[in-house]
Design a protein around this motif. Structure first.
Motif, short mmCIF file in Angstrom:
data_model
loop_
_atom_site.label_atom_id
_atom_site.label_comp_id
_atom_site.label_asym_id
_atom_site.label_seq_id
_atom_site.Cartn_x
_atom_site.Cartn_y
_atom_site.Cartn_z
N ALA A 1 -32.66 -54.37 -102.94
CA ALA A 1 -31.56 -53.58 -102.36
C ALA A 1 -30.54 -53.28 -103.46
CB ALA A 1 -30.90 -54.36 -101.22
N PRO A 2 -29.74 -52.23 -103.32
CA PRO A 2 -28.90 -51.80 -104.44
C PRO A 2 -27.69 -52.68 -104.75
CG PRO A 2 -28.60 -50.36 -102.55
CD PRO A 2 -29.75 -51.24 -102.23
N MET B 1 -46.65 -51.06 -100.71
CA MET B 1 -45.35 -50.50 -101.04
C MET B 1 -44.68 -49.94 -99.79
SD MET B 1 -45.44 -50.85 -104.38
CE MET B 1 -46.67 -51.04 -105.69
N LEU B 2 -43.46 -50.39 -99.50
CA LEU B 2 -42.68 -49.91 -98.37
C LEU B 2 -41.36 -49.36 -98.89
CD1 LEU B 2 -43.26 -52.93 -95.94
CD2 LEU B 2 -44.64 -50.84 -96.16
N PHE B 3 -41.06 -48.12 -98.55
CA PHE B 3 -39.94 -47.39 -99.16
C PHE B 3 -39.07 -46.83 -98.04
CE2 PHE B 3 -37.96 -43.58 -100.81
CZ PHE B 3 -37.78 -43.78 -102.17
N PHE B 4 -37.77 -47.19 -98.04
CA PHE B 4 -36.88 -46.76 -96.97
C PHE B 4 -35.68 -46.02 -97.53
CE2 PHE B 4 -39.21 -50.36 -95.35
CZ PHE B 4 -39.55 -49.96 -94.07
N SER B 5 -35.30 -44.93 -96.87
CA SER B 5 -34.15 -44.14 -97.29
C SER B 5 -33.53 -43.47 -96.07
CB SER B 5 -34.57 -43.08 -98.31
OG SER B 5 -33.48 -42.25 -98.65
N PRO C 1 -21.86 -44.67 -101.95
CA PRO C 1 -23.03 -44.83 -101.08
C PRO C 1 -23.33 -46.27 -100.70
CG PRO C 1 -23.51 -43.33 -102.90
CD PRO C 1 -22.18 -43.95 -103.20
N ALA C 2 -23.18 -47.19 -101.65
CA ALA C 2 -23.45 -48.59 -101.35
C ALA C 2 -22.44 -49.16 -100.36
CB ALA C 2 -23.43 -49.41 -102.65
N GLU C 3 -21.15 -48.78 -100.51
CA GLU C 3 -20.14 -49.26 -99.58
C GLU C 3 -20.38 -48.70 -98.18
OE1 GLU C 3 -16.16 -48.61 -100.79
OE2 GLU C 3 -16.18 -50.21 -102.29
N ALA C 4 -20.78 -47.42 -98.12
CA ALA C 4 -21.05 -46.81 -96.82
C ALA C 4 -22.22 -47.51 -96.13
CB ALA C 4 -21.36 -45.32 -97.00
N SER C 5 -23.24 -47.83 -96.90
CA SER C 5 -24.40 -48.51 -96.33
C SER C 5 -24.04 -49.90 -95.83
CB SER C 5 -25.52 -48.59 -97.38
OG SER C 5 -26.67 -49.17 -96.83
N LEU C 6 -23.26 -50.64 -96.64
CA LEU C 6 -22.84 -51.98 -96.23
C LEU C 6 -21.97 -51.90 -94.98
CD1 LEU C 6 -22.54 -55.02 -96.63
CD2 LEU C 6 -20.67 -54.56 -98.20
N LEU C 7 -21.06 -50.93 -94.93
CA LEU C 7 -20.21 -50.77 -93.76
C LEU C 7 -21.05 -50.56 -92.51
CD1 LEU C 7 -17.39 -50.39 -92.50
CD2 LEU C 7 -17.53 -47.97 -93.13
N VAL D 1 -29.30 -44.74 -101.90
CA VAL D 1 -28.19 -45.45 -102.55
C VAL D 1 -28.61 -45.92 -103.94
CG1 VAL D 1 -26.58 -47.38 -102.36
CG2 VAL D 1 -27.32 -46.18 -100.30
N MET D 2 -29.85 -46.39 -104.04
CA MET D 2 -30.37 -46.86 -105.32
C MET D 2 -30.31 -45.75 -106.38
SD MET D 2 -31.90 -49.91 -106.05
CE MET D 2 -32.98 -50.41 -104.71
N ILE D 3 -30.71 -44.56 -105.99
CA ILE D 3 -30.72 -43.44 -106.92
C ILE D 3 -29.30 -43.08 -107.36
CG2 ILE D 3 -31.20 -40.96 -107.08
CD1 ILE D 3 -33.65 -41.47 -105.32
N ALA D 4 -28.35 -43.24 -106.44
CA ALA D 4 -26.97 -42.88 -106.74
C ALA D 4 -26.25 -43.93 -107.58
CB ALA D 4 -26.19 -42.65 -105.44
#
Length: 487
Positions: A175-176, A276-280, A62-68, A252-255
């Motif tokens: 960020a994760p 608090m600002l929360f994004f997913s 998930p982290a690699e996908a997000s960075l990509l 991604v954080m949860i994963a």
């Protein structure tokens, strides 16, 4: 309303005849599916450890996908995703903006925004920025995928929020991963380059701090482990003085092992008045539970359900027996329809390499994308594909999520997406075929079925999405062209 009894008698007969075209081997029912597939030579493989090794080699991180996604979406936001807003106080008027001037930003920030090339707010920025900049502060949970302008939105909110007269950390973003934190920080640096009094620190591995030496930077962007150390172990950040807390890439954080608990520990040290600002990118059950812990009494912005439908994509399945049969049909399809660009998905790197080599021999301009490449290498290949330097992208699941290329008109599932238990992976299917039919254009998804088990997977996908997937008759070229062109 879609019902399980969708299949009329004729459809049932067709399904039965389809099953008869494959050899009646091995009882491929639901209970007996796990880890049965074909290898690159078309032979059945039943060795569980061998299959797991091959599949997990391209398991999407998930982290690699997000960075990509961040790397390939450095250009301006072009999407206009429709969103819906659920307000904490339904009686409060709902504000949105069409221009950045309406936000009454500081002139130096406005110059920075326009200097980045933004000329108007994206859809999520229209709805989210008034909430993020409101007084008194409002909490926000937002569903926002890469490319919608989310990072720029909360970066602008953080830059607007800080009081430059105070030389301590006031706004914190987590960020994760190291790379994602750097990406966010670079957006803030670029947006705030005309605001010399606003200072930014990176709470990431390798950045050393002295114990009890309080940071003077008003904004800190970092990863959960380092930020936790800076708050608890080194005490360079006073959590009680944080007035804006941003948690990005929550799914991604949860994963990611440990990140959830670290984020919760940081959150517990913040005051009740902290915004608090929360994004997913997704709002699955685990994400919602996490959000409820982190963000009390929140406003909610999420993509409308119709954003996730498949109405602009025409889906078909074709019957095959071997990988060579699949390849022949693939070439026939290319001759029967107008294809701007195509993405073809395979299960394994080995199959993707075989297919790429054979397409190249046939004269096609092909790019190959798989998990052994670095994220930067993948981003470079996708950019070449987006620029039209290659017309066909052969890939494994590393390219199934979030890649928007306007010219993609066809997605082919050379191998159907299934999960670790051998059942239909509906989420991956949605992400795969969602690479076509973008920007309101018509798209096609072709699913290649090479066994009775494959037909079971197709039926599961049909039932899950409430949409029939008709058979494409590749034996009759005239009929096939008619089916494709009438859609």
């Amino acid at each position: 309303m879609f019902k399980e009894s969708w299949a009329f008698e004729a459809d049932i007969q067709e399904a039965n005849s389809v099953h008869e075209q494959f050899e009646p081997t091995k009882k491929m029912g639901v209970a007996n599916r796990s880890w049965i597939s074909t290898d690159v030579n078309g032979n059945l493989e039943k060795d569980e450890s061998k299959q797991r090794e091959k599949w997990e080699g391209d398991k999407v991180d998930p982290a690699e996908a997000s960075l990509l996604n961040k790397l390939i979406r450095c250009a301006l936001v072009s999407g206009r995703h429709e969103v819906e807003v659920l307000q904490r106080d339904p009686m409060s008027p709902l504000f949105s903006v069409k221009t950045f001037e309406e936000l009454r930003l500081k002139q130096d920030l406005l110059i920075g925004v326009y200097g980045m090339g933004f000329n108007r707010p994206s859809m999520i920025q229209e709805k989210a920025l008034p909430m993020m900049l409101a007084q008194p502060p409002q909490n926000l949970i937002a569903q926002s995928q890469s490319g919608t302008g989310k990072t720029a939105a909360f970066s602008l909110a953080m830059l607007s929020h800080v009081n430059t007269a105070h030389k301590w950390t006031q706004a914190l973003c987590i960020a994760p991963t190291y790379e994602l934190a750097l990406q966010i920080g670079q957006v803030m640096e670029q947006m705030g380059k005309h605001c010399p009094d606003i200072k930014l620190a990176y709470g990431i591995r390798g950045n050393k701090v002295e114990r009890n030496s309080h940071l003077q930077e008003q904004i800190v962007v970092g990863t959960p482990g380092t930020i936790l150390d800076w708050c608890y172990k080194f005490k360079v950040i006073d959590p009680k003085k944080i007035t804006m807390f941003v948690l990005d890439e929550a799914d991604v954080m949860i994963a990611t092992q440990g990140h959830r608990d670290q984020s919760v520990r940081i959150h517990r040290q913040l005051t009740k008045d902290c915004q608090m600002l929360f994004f997913s990118a997704t709002f699955e059950e685990a994400v919602w539970r996490f959000a409820e812990v982190i963000v009390p009494e929140a406003n909610i912005i999420r993509l409308r359900r119709e954003e996730e439908t498949l109405d602009t994509i025409k889906q078909f399945y074709v019957l095959c027996r071997t990988k060579e049969d699949k390849f022949t049909i693939l070439c026939d399809l290319y001759g029967s329809m107008t294809v701007a660009q195509a993405i073809i998905f395979c299960h394994t790197r080995k199959m993707a390499s075989w297919l790429s080599a054979n397409l190249t021999k046939e004269g096609h301009s092909v790019a190959l994308l798989s998990g052994e490449l670095t994220v930067v290498q993948r981003a470079s290949i996708i950019e070449r594909f987006r620029d039209g330097k290659e017309k066909v992208l052969v890939t494994t699941n590393v390219c199934s999520r979030g890649i928007d290329v306007e010219q993609v008109s066809v997605v082919v599932n050379f191998d159907l997406p299934v999960d670790m238990e051998g059942n239909a992976d509906n989420e991956t299917y949605l992400h795969r075929i969602g690479r076509t039919g973008r920007f309101g254009r018509r798209g096609f998804a072709i699913n290649m079925v090479d066994s009775k088990y494959g037909m079971d997977v197709i039926r599961q996908i049909e039932m899950h999405f409430g949409k029939r997937i008709p058979k494409l008759d590749t034996q009759n070229v005239e009929e096939m062209e008619k089916q494709l062109n009438c859609c």
